[in-house]
Design a protein around this motif. Structure first.
Motif, PDB file in Angstrom:
ATOM      1  N   THR A  33       0.816  -1.211   0.000  1.00  0.00           N
ATOM      2  CA  THR A  33       0.000   0.000   0.000  1.00  0.00           C
ATOM      3  C   THR A  33       0.851   1.262   0.000  1.00  0.00           C
ATOM      4  N   VAL A  34       1.911   1.289   0.784  1.00  0.00           N
ATOM      5  CA  VAL A  34       2.700   2.526   0.912  1.00  0.00           C
ATOM      6  C   VAL A  34       3.881   2.608  -0.053  1.00  0.00           C
ATOM      7  N   SER A  35       4.320   1.504  -0.606  1.00  0.00           N
ATOM      8  CA  SER A  35       5.499   1.520  -1.479  1.00  0.00           C
ATOM      9  C   SER A  35       5.356   2.395  -2.724  1.00  0.00           C
ATOM     10  N   PRO A  36       4.197   2.447  -3.390  1.00  0.00           N
ATOM     11  CA  PRO A  36       4.099   3.329  -4.567  1.00  0.00           C
ATOM     12  C   PRO A  36       4.367   4.799  -4.243  1.00  0.00           C
ATOM     13  N   ASP A  37       4.119   5.218  -3.000  1.00  0.00           N
ATOM     14  CA  ASP A  37       4.386   6.596  -2.595  1.00  0.00           C
ATOM     15  C   ASP A  37       5.887   6.895  -2.563  1.00  0.00           C
ATOM     16  N   ASN A  38       6.708   5.859  -2.581  1.00  0.00           N
ATOM     17  CA  ASN A  38       8.151   6.035  -2.452  1.00  0.00           C
ATOM     18  C   ASN A  38       8.860   6.149  -3.805  1.00  0.00           C
ATOM     19  N   LEU A  39       8.095   6.255  -4.882  1.00  0.00           N
ATOM     20  CA  LEU A  39       8.673   6.365  -6.215  1.00  0.00           C
ATOM     21  C   LEU A  39       8.738   7.830  -6.636  1.00  0.00           C
ATOM     22  N   ASN A  40       9.662   8.145  -7.512  1.00  0.00           N
ATOM     23  CA  ASN A  40       9.802   9.509  -8.058  1.00  0.00           C
ATOM     24  C   ASN A  40       9.913  10.570  -6.967  1.00  0.00           C
ATOM     25  N   LEU A  41      10.775  10.339  -6.019  1.00  0.00           N
ATOM     26  CA  LEU A  41      10.977  11.278  -4.917  1.00  0.00           C
ATOM     27  C   LEU A  41      11.867  12.436  -5.350  1.00  0.00           C
ATOM     28  N   PRO A  42      11.715  13.587  -4.698  1.00  0.00           N
ATOM     29  CA  PRO A  42      12.576  14.719  -5.043  1.00  0.00           C
ATOM     30  C   PRO A  42      14.031  14.466  -4.644  1.00  0.00           C
ATOM     31  N   LYS A  43      14.919  15.218  -5.250  1.00  0.00           N
ATOM     32  CA  LYS A  43      16.339  15.118  -4.950  1.00  0.00           C
ATOM     33  C   LYS A  43      16.565  15.389  -3.462  1.00  0.00           C
ATOM     34  N   GLY A  44      17.402  14.563  -2.851  1.00  0.00           N
ATOM     35  CA  GLY A  44      17.713  14.738  -1.434  1.00  0.00           C
ATOM     36  C   GLY A  44      16.822  13.931  -0.507  1.00  0.00           C
ATOM     37  N   LEU A  45      15.946  13.117  -1.081  1.00  0.00           N
ATOM     38  CA  LEU A  45      15.034  12.304  -0.271  1.00  0.00           C
ATOM     39  C   LEU A  45      15.033  10.872  -0.791  1.00  0.00           C
ATOM     40  N   SER A  46      15.227   9.918   0.112  1.00  0.00           N
ATOM     41  CA  SER A  46      15.093   8.512  -0.268  1.00  0.00           C
ATOM     42  C   SER A  46      14.335   7.777   0.823  1.00  0.00           C
ATOM     43  N   ILE A  47      13.482   6.872   0.380  1.00  0.00           N
ATOM     44  CA  ILE A  47      12.687   6.050   1.294  1.00  0.00           C
ATOM     45  C   ILE A  47      12.772   4.615   0.810  1.00  0.00           C
ATOM     46  N   CYS A  48      13.150   3.734   1.705  1.00  0.00           N
ATOM     47  CA  CYS A  48      13.242   2.309   1.389  1.00  0.00           C
ATOM     48  C   CYS A  48      12.341   1.551   2.348  1.00  0.00           C
ATOM     49  N   THR A  49      11.366   0.850   1.800  1.00  0.00           N
ATOM     50  CA  THR A  49      10.438   0.063   2.605  1.00  0.00           C
ATOM     51  C   THR A  49      10.727  -1.405   2.359  1.00  0.00           C
ATOM     52  N   ALA A  50      10.922  -2.161   3.434  1.00  0.00           N
ATOM     53  CA  ALA A  50      11.266  -3.576   3.303  1.00  0.00           C
ATOM     54  C   ALA A  50      10.362  -4.422   4.187  1.00  0.00           C
ATOM     55  N   LEU A  51      10.075  -5.596   3.695  1.00  0.00           N
ATOM     56  CA  LEU A  51       9.245  -6.551   4.415  1.00  0.00           C
ATOM     57  C   LEU A  51      10.129  -7.671   4.945  1.00  0.00           C
ATOM     58  N   HIS A  52      10.022  -7.936   6.244  1.00  0.00           N
ATOM     59  CA  HIS A  52      10.777  -9.014   6.891  1.00  0.00           C
ATOM     60  C   HIS A  52       9.783  -9.839   7.701  1.00  0.00           C
ATOM     61  N   GLY A  53       9.048 -10.717   7.017  1.00  0.00           N
ATOM     62  CA  GLY A  53       8.047 -11.526   7.713  1.00  0.00           C
ATOM     63  C   GLY A  53       6.915 -10.655   8.241  1.00  0.00           C
ATOM     64  N   LYS A  54       6.801 -10.558   9.568  1.00  0.00           N
ATOM     65  CA  LYS A  54       5.760  -9.760  10.213  1.00  0.00           C
ATOM     66  C   LYS A  54       6.214  -8.326  10.488  1.00  0.00           C
ATOM     67  N   LEU A  55       7.407  -7.989  10.038  1.00  0.00           N
ATOM     68  CA  LEU A  55       7.997  -6.677  10.303  1.00  0.00           C
ATOM     69  C   LEU A  55       8.074  -5.853   9.021  1.00  0.00           C
ATOM     70  N   VAL A  56       7.611  -4.618   9.116  1.00  0.00           N
ATOM     71  CA  VAL A  56       7.790  -3.649   8.034  1.00  0.00           C
ATOM     72  C   VAL A  56       8.833  -2.657   8.523  1.00  0.00           C
ATOM     73  N   LYS A  57       9.899  -2.513   7.744  1.00  0.00           N
ATOM     74  CA  LYS A  57      10.978  -1.594   8.116  1.00  0.00           C
ATOM     75  C   LYS A  57      11.078  -0.511   7.046  1.00  0.00           C
ATOM     76  N   VAL A  58      11.054   0.732   7.499  1.00  0.00           N
ATOM     77  CA  VAL A  58      11.131   1.868   6.580  1.00  0.00           C
ATOM     78  C   VAL A  58      12.345   2.705   6.958  1.00  0.00           C
ATOM     79  N   GLU A  59      13.223   2.914   5.984  1.00  0.00           N
ATOM     80  CA  GLU A  59      14.394   3.761   6.195  1.00  0.00           C
ATOM     81  C   GLU A  59      14.222   5.025   5.364  1.00  0.00           C
ATOM     82  N   VAL A  60      14.372   6.162   6.029  1.00  0.00           N
ATOM     83  CA  VAL A  60      14.203   7.450   5.373  1.00  0.00           C
ATOM     84  C   VAL A  60      15.497   8.251   5.507  1.00  0.00           C
ATOM     85  N   VAL A  61      15.980   8.770   4.393  1.00  0.00           N
ATOM     86  CA  VAL A  61      17.104   9.697   4.401  1.00  0.00           C
ATOM     87  C   VAL A  61      16.596  10.982   3.750  1.00  0.00           C
ATOM     88  N   ASN A  62      16.655  12.062   4.515  1.00  0.00           N
ATOM     89  CA  ASN A  62      16.164  13.336   4.024  1.00  0.00           C
ATOM     90  C   ASN A  62      17.256  14.387   4.207  1.00  0.00           C
TER      91      ASN A  62
END
Length: 92
Positions: A33-62
């Motif tokens: 549901t949230v991964s499509p929002d992480n595409l085509n981000l502006p310069k200087g912003l990255s978001i990585c969403t990963a699935l690890h079983g029952k865990l959703v991990k989101v890493e944001v660099v801004n």
């Protein structure tokens, strides 16, 4: 006398958010549901969403400043809350 423009310090924000779910299927739905929002981000912003079983991990660099980082994290958390609320509504 002319005022000098105040220099805005460059600030980088790195955040890791972890969301734990009772079922791996629920975690997978949230990621999808949230991964499509992480595409085509502006310069200087990255978001990585990963699935690890029952865990959703989101890493944001801004690197766009504190206000941008706060807005990004707020939007991301709101999107995840909406996905969770929708998931609960579908189950009931």
């Amino acid at each position: 006398m002319k005022e000098r423009a105040k220099a805005t310090p460059k600030v980088s924000v790195f955040a890791v958010l972890e969301f734990h779910y009772e079922k791996a299927e629920d975690a997978e739905i949230v990621v999808k549901t949230v991964s499509p929002d992480n595409l085509n981000l502006p310069k200087g912003l990255s978001i990585c969403t990963a699935l690890h079983g029952k865990l959703v991990k989101v890493e944001v660099v801004n690197r766009r400043g504190i206000a941008s980082a706060r807005a990004t994290l707020d939007d991301l958390i709101s999107s995840i809350q909406l996905a969770e609320a929708t998931l609960q509504a579908v189950k009931t």
